[in-house]
Design a protein around this motif. Structure first.
Motif, mmCIF file in Angstrom:
data_model
loop_
_atom_site.group_PDB
_atom_site.id
_atom_site.type_symbol
_atom_site.label_atom_id
_atom_site.label_comp_id
_atom_site.label_asym_id
_atom_site.label_seq_id
_atom_site.Cartn_x
_atom_site.Cartn_y
_atom_site.Cartn_z
ATOM 1 N N ALA A 59 0.641 -1.120 -0.043
ATOM 2 C CA ALA A 59 0.147 -0.013 0.084
ATOM 3 C C ALA A 59 0.724 1.212 0.023
ATOM 4 O O ALA A 59 1.923 1.174 0.783
ATOM 5 C CB ALA A 59 -1.028 -0.146 1.294
ATOM 6 N N PHE A 60 0.611 2.033 -0.923
ATOM 7 C CA PHE A 60 1.345 3.461 -0.888
ATOM 8 C C PHE A 60 0.660 4.513 -0.333
ATOM 9 O O PHE A 60 -0.559 4.665 -0.509
ATOM 10 C CB PHE A 60 1.308 3.796 -2.477
ATOM 11 N N ASP A 61 1.026 5.447 0.550
ATOM 12 C CA ASP A 61 0.722 6.532 0.931
ATOM 13 C C ASP A 61 1.639 7.757 1.000
ATOM 14 O O ASP A 61 2.536 7.611 2.134
ATOM 15 C CB ASP A 61 -0.067 6.316 2.340
ATOM 16 N N GLY A 62 1.592 8.401 0.027
ATOM 17 C CA GLY A 62 2.849 9.393 -0.254
ATOM 18 C C GLY A 62 4.100 8.885 -0.370
ATOM 19 O O GLY A 62 4.402 7.697 -0.905
ATOM 20 N N PRO A 63 5.180 8.863 0.634
ATOM 21 C CA PRO A 63 6.406 8.332 0.657
ATOM 22 C C PRO A 63 6.176 7.053 1.384
ATOM 23 O O PRO A 63 7.317 6.264 1.436
ATOM 24 C CB PRO A 63 7.385 9.252 1.342
ATOM 25 N N GLY A 64 5.225 6.743 2.305
ATOM 26 C CA GLY A 64 5.201 5.617 3.078
ATOM 27 C C GLY A 64 4.856 4.198 2.100
ATOM 28 O O GLY A 64 3.983 4.409 1.271
ATOM 29 N N ARG A 65 5.080 3.185 2.627
ATOM 30 C CA ARG A 65 4.951 1.705 2.122
ATOM 31 C C ARG A 65 4.479 1.078 3.221
ATOM 32 O O ARG A 65 5.400 0.858 4.151
ATOM 33 C CB ARG A 65 5.871 1.363 1.294
ATOM 34 N N THR A 66 3.508 0.166 3.078
ATOM 35 C CA THR A 66 3.104 -0.762 4.021
ATOM 36 C C THR A 66 2.663 -2.134 3.291
ATOM 37 O O THR A 66 2.145 -2.157 2.198
ATOM 38 C CB THR A 66 1.614 -0.419 4.801
ATOM 39 N N VAL A 67 3.499 -3.275 3.781
ATOM 40 C CA VAL A 67 3.377 -4.533 3.285
ATOM 41 C C VAL A 67 2.088 -5.151 3.858
ATOM 42 O O VAL A 67 2.004 -5.131 5.099
ATOM 43 C CB VAL A 67 4.449 -5.427 3.312
ATOM 44 N N ILE A 68 1.207 -5.896 3.012
ATOM 45 C CA ILE A 68 -0.114 -6.410 3.553
ATOM 46 C C ILE A 68 -0.076 -7.894 3.102
ATOM 47 O O ILE A 68 0.129 -8.240 1.882
ATOM 48 C CB ILE A 68 -1.440 -5.799 3.011
ATOM 49 N N ASP A 69 -0.019 -8.712 4.184
ATOM 50 C CA ASP A 69 0.005 -10.292 3.664
ATOM 51 C C ASP A 69 -1.435 -10.763 3.455
ATOM 52 O O ASP A 69 -2.456 -10.306 4.099
ATOM 53 C CB ASP A 69 0.691 -10.969 4.973
ATOM 54 N N GLY A 70 -1.341 -11.598 2.406
ATOM 55 C CA GLY A 70 -2.633 -12.289 2.091
ATOM 56 C C GLY A 70 -2.813 -13.323 2.936
ATOM 57 O O GLY A 70 -2.314 -13.553 4.011
ATOM 58 N N PRO A 71 -3.930 -14.158 2.946
ATOM 59 C CA PRO A 71 -5.108 -14.006 1.746
ATOM 60 C C PRO A 71 -5.795 -12.733 1.977
ATOM 61 O O PRO A 71 -5.901 -12.033 3.030
ATOM 62 C CB PRO A 71 -6.075 -15.199 2.236
ATOM 63 N N PHE A 72 -6.645 -12.629 0.781
ATOM 64 C CA PHE A 72 -7.244 -11.258 0.837
ATOM 65 C C PHE A 72 -8.684 -11.465 0.597
ATOM 66 O O PHE A 72 -9.351 -12.546 -0.236
ATOM 67 C CB PHE A 72 -6.818 -10.263 -0.700
#
Length: 122
Positions: A59-72
């Motif tokens: 997930a991108f929010d400006g300069p920030g990056r967040t990794v989200i693990d599946g399952p979705f």
């Protein structure tokens, strides 16, 4: 015209595929279909995707990056496989999809999306 053809995920595809008589039969039918696409000069690339339990999203929010693990969630919005095709128009793409074997053991959907071409930006 280039199109991306998405095989939409189902609850079955999100469980992963185990070797069964159905999966063997489906893979053979899909192999024949892919051969027809290749012989017609339509197929550029194709593959199946593993379940989202093995996936990650960033997930991108400006300069920030967040990794989200599946399952979705929302299986209907996920993709289980894809083709990249070169066709003369959308009608040809639809005609090919109508010939495709059902990629799932139950009801399923395939989505066709045109890619941007250089002429779209002129």
């Amino acid at each position: 015209m280039h199109v991306m053809v998405f095989v939409k995920a189902t609850e079955d595809s999100e469980k992963g595929f185990e070797p069964t008589p159905w999966t063997t039969e489906m893979m053979e039918a899909m192999g024949k279909f892919n051969d027809e696409l290749r012989d017609a000069g339509v197929l550029l690339a194709a593959d199946g995707l593993k379940p989202t339990s093995e996936a990650k999203r960033i997930a991108f929010d400006g300069p920030g990056r967040t990794v989200i693990d599946g399952p979705f969630a929302e299986t209907r919005e996920l993709v289980a496989g894809f083709w990249l095709w070169n066709v003369k128009d959308m009608d040809e793409a639809v005609a090919w999809v109508k010939r495709c074997p059902n990629p799932m053991p139950g009801p399923s959907e395939i989505e066709i999306r045109p890619l941007y071409e250089a002429s779209d930006f002129q």
